[in-house]
Scaffold this motif. Structure first.
Motif, PDB file in Angstrom:
ATOM      1  N   THR A 128      47.336  40.221  44.326  1.00 43.31           N
ATOM      2  CA  THR A 128      48.493  40.912  44.898  1.00 43.31           C
ATOM      3  C   THR A 128      49.309  41.514  43.760  1.00 43.31           C
ATOM      4  OG1 THR A 128      49.921  38.962  44.801  1.00 43.31           O
ATOM      5  CG2 THR A 128      48.592  39.257  46.797  1.00 43.31           C
ATOM      6  N   TYR A 172      43.636  45.750  44.002  1.00 42.81           N
ATOM      7  CA  TYR A 172      44.285  44.773  44.872  1.00 42.81           C
ATOM      8  C   TYR A 172      43.505  44.626  46.175  1.00 42.81           C
ATOM      9  CZ  TYR A 172      48.296  45.421  41.777  1.00 42.81           C
ATOM     10  OH  TYR A 172      49.113  45.479  40.683  1.00 42.81           O
ATOM     11  N   GLY A 173      43.585  43.430  46.742  1.00 47.74           N
ATOM     12  CA  GLY A 173      42.950  43.208  48.030  1.00 47.74           C
ATOM     13  C   GLY A 173      43.709  43.930  49.135  1.00 47.74           C
ATOM     14  N   HIS A 174      42.983  44.376  50.139  1.00 48.22           N
ATOM     15  CA  HIS A 174      43.608  45.075  51.267  1.00 48.22           C
ATOM     16  C   HIS A 174      43.882  44.063  52.373  1.00 48.22           C
ATOM     17  CE1 HIS A 174      44.653  48.170  54.100  1.00 48.22           C
ATOM     18  NE2 HIS A 174      43.689  47.794  54.931  1.00 48.22           N
ATOM     19  N   HIS A 175      45.139  43.745  52.574  1.00 47.38           N
ATOM     20  CA  HIS A 175      45.530  42.765  53.588  1.00 47.38           C
ATOM     21  C   HIS A 175      46.292  43.480  54.698  1.00 47.38           C
ATOM     22  CE1 HIS A 175      44.364  39.532  50.851  1.00 47.38           C
ATOM     23  NE2 HIS A 175      45.033  40.165  49.904  1.00 47.38           N
ATOM     24  N   SER A 213      39.540  40.276  43.441  1.00 39.51           N
ATOM     25  CA  SER A 213      40.178  41.404  44.120  1.00 39.51           C
ATOM     26  C   SER A 213      40.701  41.005  45.493  1.00 39.51           C
ATOM     27  CB  SER A 213      39.179  42.555  44.254  1.00 39.51           C
ATOM     28  OG  SER A 213      39.769  43.659  44.893  1.00 39.51           O
ATOM     29  N   SER A 214      39.965  40.151  46.182  1.00 38.22           N
ATOM     30  CA  SER A 214      40.391  39.748  47.526  1.00 38.22           C
ATOM     31  C   SER A 214      41.647  38.884  47.492  1.00 38.22           C
ATOM     32  CB  SER A 214      39.260  38.986  48.224  1.00 38.22           C
ATOM     33  OG  SER A 214      38.993  37.763  47.558  1.00 38.22           O
TER      34      SER A 214
END
Length: 325
Positions: free
Chosen positions: A228, A265-268, A224-225
């Motif tokens: 995208t 999705y990872g939160h960036h 998850s990290s």
């Protein structure tokens, strides 16, 4: 009276032994967690040792869930983590799973009887589903008298809790498997798969075990990290199906792409991109400097670029400049 007391004594001794095992497991597991709690930093050398034990636990858990009981037991014994994993619980679960796959309900019904009170508390329908399947098999074999007798003994008590299923089960007596009519789903072989899934889900809920392997849970966090939106695009899938060795993104690899689909999705909060972006004819975007360095290493000449993921080569005249607004 003496016989009853002796029987009670044997039961108490058995319970005492089981309690000792549970206490030993609990102490070992608390000690395992205390090791992590005592670390001042994840950079501590002890953390690497603790992580290896955790990985061994995950591997044993995964093997047990997939029926590799002997290998799991050997690994647990070799690594000294027998008290950190629920070997006996999963072995019992797998044994009953296999019996259901072989279209036998005896072992599973015995398990239900053993855990009857606990199953009532979680409002499980497993026993009813099993009894219904036994009834269906009797009807399938056209043993109608036995089916009616079995229904009266085991299904009639569920009339109030499962009225629709009970009514359908009663009516299917008039429909043989050759002409199932509206009872095709009852005669379907897929009901056994449904029973297996129901049992496993019920078993894990009863023992407060995760429905998914611990290895998958740990992988999901890491996936998850890194994930995208472009990782599961049509373009990404098309270019990474043939070979994942050239992929620069772990999520886009054929080994992990399918596993990563259900995770979020990872939160960036910050994006890092090259300042000299160009887009290749296949839709992929790279930095000009990066592609030029790759072309130099591969001795492609001044007039060509190679896609580092797909391996396709393009003329410089075919690429377009990208501007981020």
């Amino acid at each position: 009276m003496i016989t009853r007391m002796q029987t009670l004594k044997r039961k108490m001794e058995t319970l005492q032994e089981e309690e000792k095992v549970i206490h030993a497991q609990s102490r070992k597991r608390v000690s395992h967690l205390n090791r992590l709690y005592s670390l001042s930093s994840l950079l501590d050398e002890e953390y690497e040792s603790w992580s290896k034990v955790r990985l061994d636990r995950f591997m044993v858990d995964y093997m047990l869930r997939n029926g590799y009981s002997n290998s799991a037991q050997q690994l647990a014994k070799k690594q000294g983590i027998e008290e950190l994993v629920d070997v006996d619980v999963f072995v019992q679960c797998w044994t009953i799973e296999e019996s259901l796959r072989n279209k036998k309900t005896t072992e599973c019904l015995a398990w239900c009887a053993e855990n009857k009170n606990s199953l009532k508390k979680i409002k499980s329908t497993l026993e009813f589903e099993l009894r219904l399947q036994v009834y269906i098999e009797l009807v399938r074999e056209r043993k109608l008298k036995e089916a009616v007798a079995y229904s009266r003994k085991h299904l009639s008590s569920s009339h109030d809790t499962h009225p629709d299923e009970f009514l359908r089960a009663s009516c299917m007596l008039a429909f043989p498997p050759e002409r199932p009519g509206p009872y095709k789903d009852y005669y379907a072989e897929g009901r056994w798969d449904h029973l297996v899934k129901t049992f496993v889900s019920t078993h894990h809920s009863l023992y407060n075990l995760p429905q998914e392997p611990l290895l998958h849970v740990a992988l999901a966090a890491g996936l998850s990290s890194l994930k995208t939106p472009s990782c599961h695009s049509t373009l990404s899938t098309r270019h990474n199906t043939a070979c994942s060795a050239t992929s620069l993104c772990p999520i886009c690899s054929t080994e992990l792409n399918e596993l990563a689909k259900p995770v979020p999705y990872g939160h960036h909060t910050t994006s890092w991109v090259d300042h000299d972006l160009i887009v290749l004819p296949n839709g992929r975007v790279y930095g000009t400097k990066r592609l030029a360095e790759l072309a130099g290493k591969l001795d492609l000449g001044d007039g060509k670029y190679r896609d580092p993921i797909s391996g396709e080569e393009f003329e410089k005249s075919e690429v377009r400049k990208v501007f981020i607004s």
